[in-house]
Design an enzyme around this catalytic site. Structure first.
Site, PDB file in Angstrom:
ATOM      1  N   ASP A  18       0.865  -1.153   0.042  1.00  0.00           N
ATOM      2  CA  ASP A  18       0.210  -0.071   0.119  1.00  0.00           C
ATOM      3  C   ASP A  18       0.905   1.234  -0.057  1.00  0.00           C
ATOM      4  O   ASP A  18       1.874   1.385   1.101  1.00  0.00           O
ATOM      5  CB  ASP A  18      -0.974   0.153   1.265  1.00  0.00           C
ATOM      6  CG  ASP A  18      -1.678   1.037   1.386  1.00  0.00           C
ATOM      7  OD1 ASP A  18      -2.343   1.640   0.230  1.00  0.00           O
ATOM      8  OD2 ASP A  18      -2.352   1.251   2.377  1.00  0.00           O
ATOM      9  N   ASP A 113      -3.391   2.610  -5.734  1.00  0.00           N
ATOM     10  CA  ASP A 113      -2.103   2.444  -5.056  1.00  0.00           C
ATOM     11  C   ASP A 113      -2.058   1.404  -4.270  1.00  0.00           C
ATOM     12  O   ASP A 113      -1.219   1.361  -3.318  1.00  0.00           O
ATOM     13  CB  ASP A 113      -1.938   3.925  -4.270  1.00  0.00           C
ATOM     14  CG  ASP A 113      -2.739   3.611  -3.070  1.00  0.00           C
ATOM     15  OD1 ASP A 113      -3.835   3.173  -3.160  1.00  0.00           O
ATOM     16  OD2 ASP A 113      -2.383   4.521  -2.027  1.00  0.00           O
ATOM     17  N   GLU A 114      -2.820   0.087  -4.183  1.00  0.00           N
ATOM     18  CA  GLU A 114      -2.394  -0.890  -3.521  1.00  0.00           C
ATOM     19  C   GLU A 114      -2.748  -2.323  -4.200  1.00  0.00           C
ATOM     20  O   GLU A 114      -3.495  -2.324  -5.389  1.00  0.00           O
ATOM     21  CB  GLU A 114      -3.157  -1.152  -2.224  1.00  0.00           C
ATOM     22  CG  GLU A 114      -4.595  -1.116  -2.380  1.00  0.00           C
ATOM     23  CD  GLU A 114      -5.571  -0.945  -1.254  1.00  0.00           C
ATOM     24  OE1 GLU A 114      -5.163  -1.716  -0.046  1.00  0.00           O
ATOM     25  OE2 GLU A 114      -6.142   0.159  -0.936  1.00  0.00           O
TER      26      GLU A 114
HETATM   27 MG   LIG Z   1      -2.502   3.826   0.035  1.00  0.00          MG
END
Ligand SMILES: [Mg+2]
Length: 404
Positions: A18, A113-114
């Site tokens: 993350d 974003d993960e």
């Molecule tokens: Mg994040």
């Protein structure tokens, strides 16, 4: 000749990665004058709307994602409010996902974003889970200048919990044994359970269930009337750290392919061929990471004007070493090549399997009758993979004699 069957009882190693305060971190990276300052990305404070992401400097003022921008402004009037530049973040996201895919083909993005990564098959190349996580964090930082937090665990649920434990720039490894997992989860508050929103949390709290430990202790038939049978069953499993969901997103047992579009149409035959060989090596590396053999190779060529052709041939016996894949690629390319300018070249493999034997269990024979997955060539390829993993993808180049 015998083949080792991959153990089905091995423990999976799953990473959850993350990025830290992603949008704000990209802004602070692109504009160094913003570093160290409270930055909020989202709606301006004079409009209705929320903060999408804020920097860690802003979080110290009690601001968090999804907070109305007006409230965020009241808490931190000195903050710098920036508009969302989604295209920019997507660009960086693409780079990050590419880094992930250099570790394993089994990457399941959860958002921009993960992602979850199943790195079980990559252990031989990159070391154990924690070593791999450290290397991945270093690579993400080198490529994007950004930090991420990583959870290392035997399944997705635990990996996601772990990545949140030490943000930012964190690395958390959960226990891998049942007793250790039980103890790791026990103290966590129930809102960390997947699927527990404000309403469910309220219901659980009103029944005295505050932590995973409480969930572990309560019998399922007492939990069911409180939150429903399906949720009760799932919460009980998760509270014990059980989660059998596979990491999706990979091309498991289907195909692996790569292609390159040239920025301008290319007439230089050698350049097209060199690009094809780069793609072939990348496909080979992915195959080996996945622990699979390919039974079919395919080459794709698109000429200026978008006319496209593909050629396919069986790989007998199934293989995953660069030498045989290169040979197949060049053979297919020779059948496709013409003097016309090329726009795109691609290489892929399909008919993937865990041993070089055919699906019916018969070891495939090549034309000379030799039955082999060519362990020597495979060792060469694995050595190249290991060196590239350590020193970067461009650390080893083909000798020109190899491509002729
Ligand atoms: Mg994040």
């Amino acid at each position: 000749m015998s083949f080792k069957v991959m153990s089905s009882t091995r423990t999976d190693i799953i990473l959850h990665v993350d990025m830290d305060a992603f949008f704000a971190a990209v802004e602070q990276r692109d504009r160094p004058e913003l570093r160290g300052l409270p930055v909020m990305v989202g709606s301006p404070p004079d409009q209705r709307g929320v903060v999408a992401t804020c920097s860690y400097e802003a979080r110290r003022f009690g601001v968090h994602s999804a907070m109305p921008s007006r409230t965020a402004y009241q808490k931190c009037p000195d903050a710098i409010f920036l508009p969302v530049r989604m295209e920019r973040y997507q660009e960086v996201s693409h780079q990050i996902m590419e880094v992930f895919e250099s570790f394993t083909p089994w990457v399941e993005p959860l958002s921009i974003d993960e992602a979850f990564l199943d790195v079980t098959g990559a252990v031989r190349l990159f070391g154990d889970g924690p070593a791999m996580a450290r290397r991945l964090k270093a690579r993400v930082r080198a490529v994007t200048g950004l930090t991420c937090s990583v959870g290392v665990a035997p399944n997705k649920f635990l990996a996601k919990l772990a990545s949140e434990c030490q943000k930012p720039d964190g690395l958390t490894v959960t226990p891998f044994d049942a007793a250790g997992i039980h103890a790791f989860l026990g103290p966590l508050p129930i809102e960390r359970m997947w699927g527990v929103g404000r309403k469910t949390k309220h219901v659980l709290l009103s029944h005295g269930i505050r932590t995973f430990s409480d969930l572990q202790a309560i019998p399922e038939d007492r939990l069911s009337p409180v939150i429903g049978g399906a949720a009760a069953a799932s919460f009980k499993q998760r509270a014990l750290g059980v989660d059998d969901r596979p990491v999706g997103g990979g091309q498991r047992e289907k195909s692996i392919s790569r292609e390159t579009t040239f920025s301008e149409d290319v007439t230089d035959f050698d350049r097209v061929r060199a690009a094809l060989l780069d793609l072939t090596e990348d496909v080979g590396r992915r195959l080996r990471l996945a622990g699979l053999y390919a039974g079919t190779a395919q080459c794709k060529l698109r000429w200026a004007g978008f006319e496209t052709a593909t050629r396919q041939r069986p790989l007998v016996p199934a293989c995953r070493d660069d030498a045989h894949l290169r040979q197949a690629a060049l053979d297919l390319f020779a059948r496709l090549a013409s003097t016309r300018p090329v726009r795109l070249i691609g290489f892929g493999v399909a008919d993937l399997r865990t041993t070089p034997t055919a699906a019916d269990g018969q070891l495939a024979l090549d034309l000379d009758g030799a039955a082999s997955d060519d362990p020597k060539q495979e060792r060469v390829s694995q050595t190249v993979d290991a060196l590239r993993a350590r020193y970067g993808p461009r650390s080893i180049r083909r000798a020109s004699s190899l491509v002729n």
